[in-house]
Design a protein around this motif. Sequence first.
Motif, PDB file in Angstrom:
ATOM      1  N   MET A   1       0.845  -1.193   0.000  1.00  0.00           N
ATOM      2  CA  MET A   1       0.000   0.000   0.000  1.00  0.00           C
ATOM      3  C   MET A   1       0.879   1.242   0.000  1.00  0.00           C
ATOM      4  SD  MET A   1      -3.335   0.087   2.348  1.00  0.00           S
ATOM      5  CE  MET A   1      -4.328   1.519   2.550  1.00  0.00           C
ATOM      6  N   GLY A   2       0.599   2.195  -0.853  1.00  0.00           N
ATOM      7  CA  GLY A   2       1.400   3.413  -0.956  1.00  0.00           C
ATOM      8  C   GLY A   2       1.213   4.308   0.253  1.00  0.00           C
ATOM      9  N   SER A   3       2.205   5.124   0.519  1.00  0.00           N
ATOM     10  CA  SER A   3       2.095   6.031   1.668  1.00  0.00           C
ATOM     11  C   SER A   3       1.188   7.197   1.302  1.00  0.00           C
ATOM     12  CB  SER A   3       3.475   6.550   2.064  1.00  0.00           C
ATOM     13  OG  SER A   3       3.980   7.413   1.065  1.00  0.00           O
ATOM     14  N   MET A   4       0.483   7.671   2.304  1.00  0.00           N
ATOM     15  CA  MET A   4      -0.420   8.798   2.105  1.00  0.00           C
ATOM     16  C   MET A   4       0.324  10.093   2.404  1.00  0.00           C
ATOM     17  SD  MET A   4      -3.591   7.846   1.436  1.00  0.00           S
ATOM     18  CE  MET A   4      -4.630   6.413   1.491  1.00  0.00           C
ATOM     19  N   ASN A   5       0.149  11.081   1.553  1.00  0.00           N
ATOM     20  CA  ASN A   5       0.707  12.406   1.832  1.00  0.00           C
ATOM     21  C   ASN A   5      -0.338  13.193   2.598  1.00  0.00           C
ATOM     22  OD1 ASN A   5       3.137  12.058   0.464  1.00  0.00           O
ATOM     23  ND2 ASN A   5       2.226  12.619  -1.493  1.00  0.00           N
ATOM     24  N   LEU A   6       0.049  13.760   3.712  1.00  0.00           N
ATOM     25  CA  LEU A   6      -0.868  14.577   4.491  1.00  0.00           C
ATOM     26  C   LEU A   6      -0.586  16.048   4.228  1.00  0.00           C
ATOM     27  CD1 LEU A   6      -0.830  12.690   7.936  1.00  0.00           C
ATOM     28  CD2 LEU A   6      -2.535  12.565   6.106  1.00  0.00           C
ATOM     29  N   HIS A   7      -1.630  16.828   4.067  1.00  0.00           N
ATOM     30  CA  HIS A   7      -1.515  18.270   3.850  1.00  0.00           C
ATOM     31  C   HIS A   7      -2.327  18.951   4.940  1.00  0.00           C
ATOM     32  CE1 HIS A   7       0.144  17.688  -0.225  1.00  0.00           C
ATOM     33  NE2 HIS A   7      -0.645  16.619  -0.218  1.00  0.00           N
ATOM     34  N   THR A   8      -1.768  19.966   5.542  1.00  0.00           N
ATOM     35  CA  THR A   8      -2.444  20.679   6.621  1.00  0.00           C
ATOM     36  C   THR A   8      -2.717  22.104   6.172  1.00  0.00           C
ATOM     37  OG1 THR A   8      -1.260  19.332   8.245  1.00  0.00           O
ATOM     38  CG2 THR A   8      -2.259  21.369   9.053  1.00  0.00           C
ATOM     39  N   TYR A   9      -3.918  22.591   6.461  1.00  0.00           N
ATOM     40  CA  TYR A   9      -4.314  23.942   6.067  1.00  0.00           C
ATOM     41  C   TYR A   9      -4.678  24.711   7.315  1.00  0.00           C
ATOM     42  CZ  TYR A   9      -4.345  21.580   1.656  1.00  0.00           C
ATOM     43  OH  TYR A   9      -3.962  20.849   0.569  1.00  0.00           O
ATOM     44  N   ARG A  10      -4.064  25.867   7.496  1.00  0.00           N
ATOM     45  CA  ARG A  10      -4.310  26.673   8.685  1.00  0.00           C
ATOM     46  C   ARG A  10      -4.900  28.017   8.302  1.00  0.00           C
ATOM     47  NH1 ARG A  10       0.594  24.101   9.576  1.00  0.00           N
ATOM     48  NH2 ARG A  10       0.531  22.693  11.360  1.00  0.00           N
ATOM     49  N   VAL A  11      -5.998  28.361   8.930  1.00  0.00           N
ATOM     50  CA  VAL A  11      -6.585  29.687   8.763  1.00  0.00           C
ATOM     51  C   VAL A  11      -6.914  30.228  10.142  1.00  0.00           C
ATOM     52  CG1 VAL A  11      -7.564  29.198   6.470  1.00  0.00           C
ATOM     53  CG2 VAL A  11      -8.955  28.837   8.523  1.00  0.00           C
ATOM     54  N   GLN A  12      -7.022  31.534  10.209  1.00  0.00           N
ATOM     55  CA  GLN A  12      -7.443  32.173  11.446  1.00  0.00           C
ATOM     56  C   GLN A  12      -8.760  32.869  11.177  1.00  0.00           C
ATOM     57  OE1 GLN A  12      -4.599  34.610  13.733  1.00  0.00           O
ATOM     58  NE2 GLN A  12      -6.159  36.204  13.737  1.00  0.00           N
ATOM     59  N   VAL A  13      -9.758  32.559  11.998  1.00  0.00           N
ATOM     60  CA  VAL A  13     -11.058  33.205  11.910  1.00  0.00           C
ATOM     61  C   VAL A  13     -11.183  34.104  13.130  1.00  0.00           C
ATOM     62  CG1 VAL A  13     -13.560  32.845  11.935  1.00  0.00           C
ATOM     63  CG2 VAL A  13     -12.081  31.296  10.616  1.00  0.00           C
ATOM     64  N   GLU A  14     -11.436  35.391  12.894  1.00  0.00           N
ATOM     65  CA  GLU A  14     -11.534  36.336  14.006  1.00  0.00           C
ATOM     66  C   GLU A  14     -12.828  37.130  13.920  1.00  0.00           C
ATOM     67  OE1 GLU A  14      -9.024  39.951  16.146  1.00  0.00           O
ATOM     68  OE2 GLU A  14      -8.181  38.937  14.392  1.00  0.00           O
ATOM     69  N   TRP A  15     -13.598  37.070  14.986  1.00  0.00           N
ATOM     70  CA  TRP A  15     -14.861  37.798  15.067  1.00  0.00           C
ATOM     71  C   TRP A  15     -14.566  39.284  15.236  1.00  0.00           C
ATOM     72  CZ3 TRP A  15     -17.604  38.740  20.200  1.00  0.00           C
ATOM     73  CH2 TRP A  15     -18.846  39.372  19.997  1.00  0.00           C
ATOM     74  N   THR A  16     -15.187  40.111  14.407  1.00  0.00           N
ATOM     75  CA  THR A  16     -14.957  41.563  14.455  1.00  0.00           C
ATOM     76  C   THR A  16     -16.261  42.306  14.732  1.00  0.00           C
ATOM     77  OG1 THR A  16     -15.255  41.666  12.044  1.00  0.00           O
ATOM     78  CG2 THR A  16     -12.985  41.467  12.870  1.00  0.00           C
ATOM     79  N   GLY A  17     -17.281  41.579  15.164  1.00  0.00           N
ATOM     80  CA  GLY A  17     -18.609  42.157  15.304  1.00  0.00           C
ATOM     81  C   GLY A  17     -19.035  42.508  16.719  1.00  0.00           C
ATOM     82  N   ASN A  18     -18.073  42.655  17.639  1.00  0.00           N
ATOM     83  CA  ASN A  18     -18.430  43.060  19.001  1.00  0.00           C
ATOM     84  C   ASN A  18     -18.578  44.571  19.027  1.00  0.00           C
ATOM     85  OD1 ASN A  18     -18.660  43.690  21.709  1.00  0.00           O
ATOM     86  ND2 ASN A  18     -16.982  42.352  22.361  1.00  0.00           N
ATOM     87  N   ASP A  19     -19.789  45.048  19.232  1.00  0.00           N
ATOM     88  CA  ASP A  19     -20.052  46.489  19.266  1.00  0.00           C
ATOM     89  C   ASP A  19     -20.046  47.044  20.687  1.00  0.00           C
ATOM     90  OD1 ASP A  19     -20.228  46.841  16.506  1.00  0.00           O
ATOM     91  OD2 ASP A  19     -22.336  46.256  16.474  1.00  0.00           O
ATOM     92  N   GLY A  20     -19.449  46.303  21.620  1.00  0.00           N
ATOM     93  CA  GLY A  20     -19.324  46.798  22.985  1.00  0.00           C
ATOM     94  C   GLY A  20     -20.080  45.986  24.019  1.00  0.00           C
ATOM     95  N   GLU A  21     -21.095  45.268  23.564  1.00  0.00           N
ATOM     96  CA  GLU A  21     -21.887  44.462  24.502  1.00  0.00           C
ATOM     97  C   GLU A  21     -21.631  42.964  24.319  1.00  0.00           C
ATOM     98  OE1 GLU A  21     -25.924  45.985  23.482  1.00  0.00           O
ATOM     99  OE2 GLU A  21     -25.950  46.681  25.570  1.00  0.00           O
TER     100      GLU A  21
END
Length: 159
Positions: A1-21
């Motif tokens: 069985m052939g080896s599997m190549n693993l790929h990792t994807y990184r993103v950052q999700v940041e909430w910008t909708g805090n209006d103070g409360e």
Amino acid sequence: MGSMNLHTYRVQVEWTGNDGEGTLNYKSYRRDHTIAAVGKPPIPTSSDPSFRGDPTRYNPEELLVASLSSCHMLWYLHLCAVNHVTVQSFRDFAEGTMEEAQDGSGKFIRVVLKPSVTIAAGSDPAKAAELHHAAHGYCFIAKSVNFPVEVVPEIVLAA
């Protein structure tokens, strides 16, 4: 069985909708956020306007449909290149359908990709059409979702 190549994807999700409360209540905050990855411009995102989102920003549902379309296109162009089909233009009119349940949860029930492809004179239109099927079989994203992804291609032969 052939080896599997693993790929990792990184993103950052940041909430910008805090209006103070913060999330004091359902109406006290905006759904705005950004999606970013190192070295790339941020993507302005929100929820669908049906769920109090900003209609001028991308929502996760649109990004899912776009990911399926983009993945299909990239495989299709690759397969055309190695199979001597010269693509001159590619435009997809992709559409996803999400079904919302009584409790507010939801799921996609289908996505239809409608790529319109112009190929150079001398390229084989039958081969160009057939390669859509092959591309669909390779698409990482389509192979990862639990709903049908249909491909309804249009092939235009350049004059």
